[in-house]
Design a protein around this motif. Structure first.
Motif, PDB file in Angstrom:
ATOM      1  N   ARG A 226     -12.549  -3.745   4.574  1.00  0.00           N
ATOM      2  CA  ARG A 226     -11.410  -4.171   3.763  1.00  0.00           C
ATOM      3  C   ARG A 226     -10.631  -2.983   3.173  1.00  0.00           C
ATOM      4  O   ARG A 226      -9.755  -3.170   2.340  1.00  0.00           O
ATOM      5  CB  ARG A 226     -11.887  -5.039   2.590  1.00  0.00           C
ATOM      6  CG  ARG A 226     -12.586  -6.329   2.996  1.00  0.00           C
ATOM      7  CD  ARG A 226     -11.629  -7.279   3.653  1.00  0.00           C
ATOM      8  NE  ARG A 226     -12.223  -8.611   3.819  1.00  0.00           N
ATOM      9  CZ  ARG A 226     -11.672  -9.600   4.505  1.00  0.00           C
ATOM     10  NH1 ARG A 226     -10.506  -9.389   5.113  1.00  0.00           N
ATOM     11  NH2 ARG A 226     -12.281 -10.775   4.589  1.00  0.00           N
ATOM     12  N   ILE A 227     -10.929  -1.789   3.636  1.00  0.00           N
ATOM     13  CA  ILE A 227     -10.345  -0.604   2.996  1.00  0.00           C
ATOM     14  C   ILE A 227      -8.833  -0.579   3.148  1.00  0.00           C
ATOM     15  O   ILE A 227      -8.104  -0.225   2.202  1.00  0.00           O
ATOM     16  CB  ILE A 227     -11.005   0.688   3.562  1.00  0.00           C
ATOM     17  CG1 ILE A 227     -10.637   1.897   2.692  1.00  0.00           C
ATOM     18  CG2 ILE A 227     -10.617   0.904   5.000  1.00  0.00           C
ATOM     19  CD1 ILE A 227     -11.218   1.855   1.327  1.00  0.00           C
ATOM     20  N   SER A 228      -8.284  -0.942   4.317  1.00  0.00           N
ATOM     21  CA  SER A 228      -6.831  -0.944   4.498  1.00  0.00           C
ATOM     22  C   SER A 228      -6.180  -1.988   3.590  1.00  0.00           C
ATOM     23  O   SER A 228      -5.129  -1.742   3.002  1.00  0.00           O
ATOM     24  CB  SER A 228      -6.485  -1.206   5.963  1.00  0.00           C
ATOM     25  OG  SER A 228      -5.079  -1.262   6.136  1.00  0.00           O
ATOM     26  N   ARG A 229      -6.808  -3.132   3.466  1.00  0.00           N
ATOM     27  CA  ARG A 229      -6.273  -4.178   2.598  1.00  0.00           C
ATOM     28  C   ARG A 229      -6.338  -3.748   1.135  1.00  0.00           C
ATOM     29  O   ARG A 229      -5.422  -4.014   0.352  1.00  0.00           O
ATOM     30  CB  ARG A 229      -7.055  -5.476   2.796  1.00  0.00           C
ATOM     31  CG  ARG A 229      -6.918  -6.064   4.188  1.00  0.00           C
ATOM     32  CD  ARG A 229      -7.477  -7.461   4.246  1.00  0.00           C
ATOM     33  NE  ARG A 229      -7.315  -8.047   5.580  1.00  0.00           N
ATOM     34  CZ  ARG A 229      -7.429  -9.335   5.844  1.00  0.00           C
ATOM     35  NH1 ARG A 229      -7.736 -10.194   4.867  1.00  0.00           N
ATOM     36  NH2 ARG A 229      -7.291  -9.802   7.070  1.00  0.00           N
ATOM     37  N   ALA A 247       3.146   3.418  -6.592  1.00  0.00           N
ATOM     38  CA  ALA A 247       3.024   2.467  -5.485  1.00  0.00           C
ATOM     39  C   ALA A 247       3.446   3.120  -4.168  1.00  0.00           C
ATOM     40  O   ALA A 247       2.833   2.887  -3.115  1.00  0.00           O
ATOM     41  CB  ALA A 247       3.873   1.234  -5.765  1.00  0.00           C
ATOM     42  N   ILE A 248       4.498   3.939  -4.209  1.00  0.00           N
ATOM     43  CA  ILE A 248       4.956   4.618  -3.000  1.00  0.00           C
ATOM     44  C   ILE A 248       3.839   5.475  -2.411  1.00  0.00           C
ATOM     45  O   ILE A 248       3.601   5.483  -1.194  1.00  0.00           O
ATOM     46  CB  ILE A 248       6.196   5.475  -3.312  1.00  0.00           C
ATOM     47  CG1 ILE A 248       7.413   4.571  -3.531  1.00  0.00           C
ATOM     48  CG2 ILE A 248       6.472   6.474  -2.204  1.00  0.00           C
ATOM     49  CD1 ILE A 248       8.663   5.313  -3.948  1.00  0.00           C
ATOM     50  N   LEU A 249       3.124   6.185  -3.261  1.00  0.00           N
ATOM     51  CA  LEU A 249       2.023   7.028  -2.783  1.00  0.00           C
ATOM     52  C   LEU A 249       0.917   6.194  -2.154  1.00  0.00           C
ATOM     53  O   LEU A 249       0.357   6.557  -1.108  1.00  0.00           O
ATOM     54  CB  LEU A 249       1.460   7.853  -3.938  1.00  0.00           C
ATOM     55  CG  LEU A 249       2.424   8.847  -4.585  1.00  0.00           C
ATOM     56  CD1 LEU A 249       1.757   9.539  -5.760  1.00  0.00           C
ATOM     57  CD2 LEU A 249       2.904   9.877  -3.568  1.00  0.00           C
ATOM     58  N   ALA A 250       0.583   5.069  -2.790  1.00  0.00           N
ATOM     59  CA  ALA A 250      -0.479   4.213  -2.254  1.00  0.00           C
ATOM     60  C   ALA A 250      -0.087   3.631  -0.897  1.00  0.00           C
ATOM     61  O   ALA A 250      -0.891   3.623   0.049  1.00  0.00           O
ATOM     62  CB  ALA A 250      -0.786   3.091  -3.253  1.00  0.00           C
ATOM     63  N   PHE A 251       1.142   3.149  -0.773  1.00  0.00           N
ATOM     64  CA  PHE A 251       1.598   2.580   0.495  1.00  0.00           C
ATOM     65  C   PHE A 251       1.640   3.642   1.592  1.00  0.00           C
ATOM     66  O   PHE A 251       1.204   3.412   2.733  1.00  0.00           O
ATOM     67  CB  PHE A 251       2.981   1.946   0.328  1.00  0.00           C
ATOM     68  CG  PHE A 251       2.986   0.700  -0.505  1.00  0.00           C
ATOM     69  CD1 PHE A 251       2.036  -0.301  -0.312  1.00  0.00           C
ATOM     70  CD2 PHE A 251       3.944   0.498  -1.497  1.00  0.00           C
ATOM     71  CE1 PHE A 251       2.038  -1.453  -1.068  1.00  0.00           C
ATOM     72  CE2 PHE A 251       3.952  -0.652  -2.259  1.00  0.00           C
ATOM     73  CZ  PHE A 251       3.003  -1.627  -2.051  1.00  0.00           C
ATOM     74  N   TYR A 252       2.168   4.803   1.237  1.00  0.00           N
ATOM     75  CA  TYR A 252       2.293   5.861   2.249  1.00  0.00           C
ATOM     76  C   TYR A 252       0.921   6.356   2.707  1.00  0.00           C
ATOM     77  O   TYR A 252       0.711   6.639   3.888  1.00  0.00           O
ATOM     78  CB  TYR A 252       3.117   7.026   1.704  1.00  0.00           C
ATOM     79  CG  TYR A 252       3.305   8.124   2.712  1.00  0.00           C
ATOM     80  CD1 TYR A 252       4.133   7.948   3.811  1.00  0.00           C
ATOM     81  CD2 TYR A 252       2.650   9.346   2.575  1.00  0.00           C
ATOM     82  CE1 TYR A 252       4.309   8.953   4.758  1.00  0.00           C
ATOM     83  CE2 TYR A 252       2.812  10.346   3.510  1.00  0.00           C
ATOM     84  CZ  TYR A 252       3.644  10.155   4.591  1.00  0.00           C
ATOM     85  OH  TYR A 252       3.804  11.148   5.529  1.00  0.00           O
ATOM     86  N   ASP A 253      -0.031   6.476   1.774  1.00  0.00           N
ATOM     87  CA  ASP A 253      -1.377   6.903   2.146  1.00  0.00           C
ATOM     88  C   ASP A 253      -2.026   5.905   3.105  1.00  0.00           C
ATOM     89  O   ASP A 253      -2.744   6.299   4.041  1.00  0.00           O
ATOM     90  CB  ASP A 253      -2.247   7.051   0.899  1.00  0.00           C
ATOM     91  CG  ASP A 253      -1.980   8.360   0.172  1.00  0.00           C
ATOM     92  OD1 ASP A 253      -1.310   9.241   0.751  1.00  0.00           O
ATOM     93  OD2 ASP A 253      -2.421   8.489  -0.990  1.00  0.00           O
ATOM     94  N   LYS A 257      -2.971   7.590   6.579  1.00  0.00           N
ATOM     95  CA  LYS A 257      -4.393   7.803   6.832  1.00  0.00           C
ATOM     96  C   LYS A 257      -4.998   6.745   7.745  1.00  0.00           C
ATOM     97  O   LYS A 257      -5.959   7.021   8.469  1.00  0.00           O
ATOM     98  CB  LYS A 257      -5.155   7.816   5.503  1.00  0.00           C
ATOM     99  CG  LYS A 257      -4.770   8.971   4.601  1.00  0.00           C
ATOM    100  CD  LYS A 257      -5.534   8.904   3.275  1.00  0.00           C
ATOM    101  CE  LYS A 257      -5.159  10.057   2.352  1.00  0.00           C
ATOM    102  NZ  LYS A 257      -5.863   9.966   1.046  1.00  0.00           N
ATOM    103  N   MET A 258      -4.451   5.542   7.683  1.00  0.00           N
ATOM    104  CA  MET A 258      -5.013   4.446   8.497  1.00  0.00           C
ATOM    105  C   MET A 258      -3.896   3.709   9.217  1.00  0.00           C
ATOM    106  O   MET A 258      -3.603   2.545   8.929  1.00  0.00           O
ATOM    107  CB  MET A 258      -5.800   3.483   7.599  1.00  0.00           C
ATOM    108  CG  MET A 258      -7.026   4.117   6.957  1.00  0.00           C
ATOM    109  SD  MET A 258      -7.799   3.075   5.694  1.00  0.00           S
ATOM    110  CE  MET A 258      -6.647   3.317   4.322  1.00  0.00           C
ATOM    111  N   PRO A 259      -3.213   4.370  10.146  1.00  0.00           N
ATOM    112  CA  PRO A 259      -2.076   3.736  10.814  1.00  0.00           C
ATOM    113  C   PRO A 259      -2.472   2.504  11.630  1.00  0.00           C
ATOM    114  O   PRO A 259      -1.638   1.647  11.914  1.00  0.00           O
ATOM    115  CB  PRO A 259      -1.517   4.845  11.713  1.00  0.00           C
ATOM    116  CG  PRO A 259      -2.657   5.787  11.917  1.00  0.00           C
ATOM    117  CD  PRO A 259      -3.452   5.738  10.667  1.00  0.00           C
ATOM    118  N   LYS A 260      -3.757   2.412  12.022  1.00  0.00           N
ATOM    119  CA  LYS A 260      -4.214   1.251  12.790  1.00  0.00           C
ATOM    120  C   LYS A 260      -4.902   0.213  11.911  1.00  0.00           C
ATOM    121  O   LYS A 260      -5.493  -0.745  12.422  1.00  0.00           O
ATOM    122  CB  LYS A 260      -5.172   1.712  13.891  1.00  0.00           C
ATOM    123  CG  LYS A 260      -4.503   2.603  14.940  1.00  0.00           C
ATOM    124  CD  LYS A 260      -5.470   2.982  16.048  1.00  0.00           C
ATOM    125  CE  LYS A 260      -4.779   3.851  17.098  1.00  0.00           C
ATOM    126  NZ  LYS A 260      -5.715   4.236  18.209  1.00  0.00           N
ATOM    127  N   GLY A 261      -4.845   0.408  10.602  1.00  0.00           N
ATOM    128  CA  GLY A 261      -5.439  -0.563   9.691  1.00  0.00           C
ATOM    129  C   GLY A 261      -4.696  -1.893   9.738  1.00  0.00           C
ATOM    130  O   GLY A 261      -3.517  -1.968  10.085  1.00  0.00           O
TER     131      GLY A 261
END
Length: 318
Positions: A226-229, A247-253, A257-261
């Motif tokens: 559930r890490i991507s969620r 929020a921008i930092l959280a979304f971008y990370d 970091k997990m483009p396939k999440g």
């Protein structure tokens, strides 16, 4: 010095035609005197060590007005007469230089004497001040001796006042009640329970409390399914809680970091929403929409496609 003056005189008188023997002798005598005067000036300006350095004035070897009268019979306008005139000018300049040096030495002595007087006065004043300070210190020590031997009065201790706890504000109490009413999952999967509890807090609009749960899952269970969620919901909790910058930092990370999440595409969409809230240039918002549609064309739900289309119209994307 003598050779230098001799050479100078020779240069001045190059091509001169000798006059009478008497005139030449007179000029030679004056040149000798001029050299002596130059030596006196040199001793004045650069006194040898241990000699002449004690402010004693050195009288020039030649004083103005001591030259013998020029013998009669010297041809007027002859080279010897020109040479004599030049020697006269040099003697006059050297005499003026000697006088200036004497004046400077006199002024220097005045400055030295004034400084010595100031030094003596200052030392006397400091000595007087030190004596006054020492006397005051002794008097102060004597005055404090009876106080040191006085017997202190007994002090009756007062009963300790019990600490009064300040009740929490009603708003915080109500918030705590709301949070306590949210059921905490309790299964064998602690990471899943943390995510579900945080999601329930977010649904109840308890955004700071939800933020704590999602951060805890990301820190304690970085490999959880559930890490991507959790990263995406952390961004949504920050965005809905009025913190679009974070929020921008959280979304971008989440996207970086997990483009396939399974929630990376949603993070890109909400990243655009956070940029709009921060009144960022429309070009930046449009770039995020372009990235979203280029990278995740198959993951966009019909609702998200419609939201992206409206966002493009609002930002006037091409």
């Amino acid at each position: 010095m003598r050779n230098y003056l001799t050479a100078a005189v020779l240069l001045i008188g190059v091509g001169a035609i000798p006059g009478t023997a008497v005139a030449q002798s007179a000029v030679e005598n004056r040149v000798e005197r001029l050299e002596g005067q130059m030596r006196a000036v040199q001793r004045k300006v650069f006194p040898p060590q241990g000699q002449g350095g004690n402010n004693q004035l050195i009288q020039p070897d030649i004083a103005p007005g001591e030259y013998p009268a020029q013998p009669s019979g010297t041809p007027s306008g002859s080279p010897v007469a020109d040479l004599t005139a030049r020697v006269d000018a040099l003697e006059s300049q050297l005499s003026g230089l000697t006088g200036q040096i004497e004046q400077l030495q006199f002024k220097n002595r005045q400055v030295e004497e004034g400084f010595a007087a100031f030094k003596r006065s200052t030392e006397a004043r400091l000595t007087a001040i030190e004596g006054t300070t020492s006397g005051s210190a002794v008097a102060g020590d004597t005055a404090t001796q009876p106080v040191a031997t006085a017997t202190p009065k007994p002090v009756t201790p007062k009963p300790a006042t019990p600490a009064v706890s300040t009740p929490a504000p009603a708003k915080d109490a109500a918030r705590a009640t709301r949070a306590a009413a949210i059921e905490k999952p309790a299964t064998d999967d602690a990471g899943e329970d943390t995510y579900n509890y945080g999601y329930r807090l977010w649904e109840a609009k308890l955004y700071p409390e939800a933020e704590v749960q999602f951060k805890s899952l990301i820190k304690d269970y970085p490999q959880h399914r559930r890490i991507s969620r959790a990263q995406n919901m952390l961004g949504r909790s920050l965005l809905d809680g009025g913190k679009p910058n974070l929020a921008i930092l959280a979304f971008y990370d989440n996207y970086r970091k997990m483009p396939k999440g399974d929630r990376a595409h949603e993070s890109l969409f909400y990243l655009a929403q956070a940029l709009v809230k921060l009144n960022k240039p429309a070009a930046e918002v449009c770039k995020v929409y372009d990235e979203l549609e280029d990278v995740y064309p198959d993951k966009l739900s019909p609702q998200m496609k419609a939201d992206v289309a409206r966002g493009r119209v609002t930002s006037k994307c091409k």
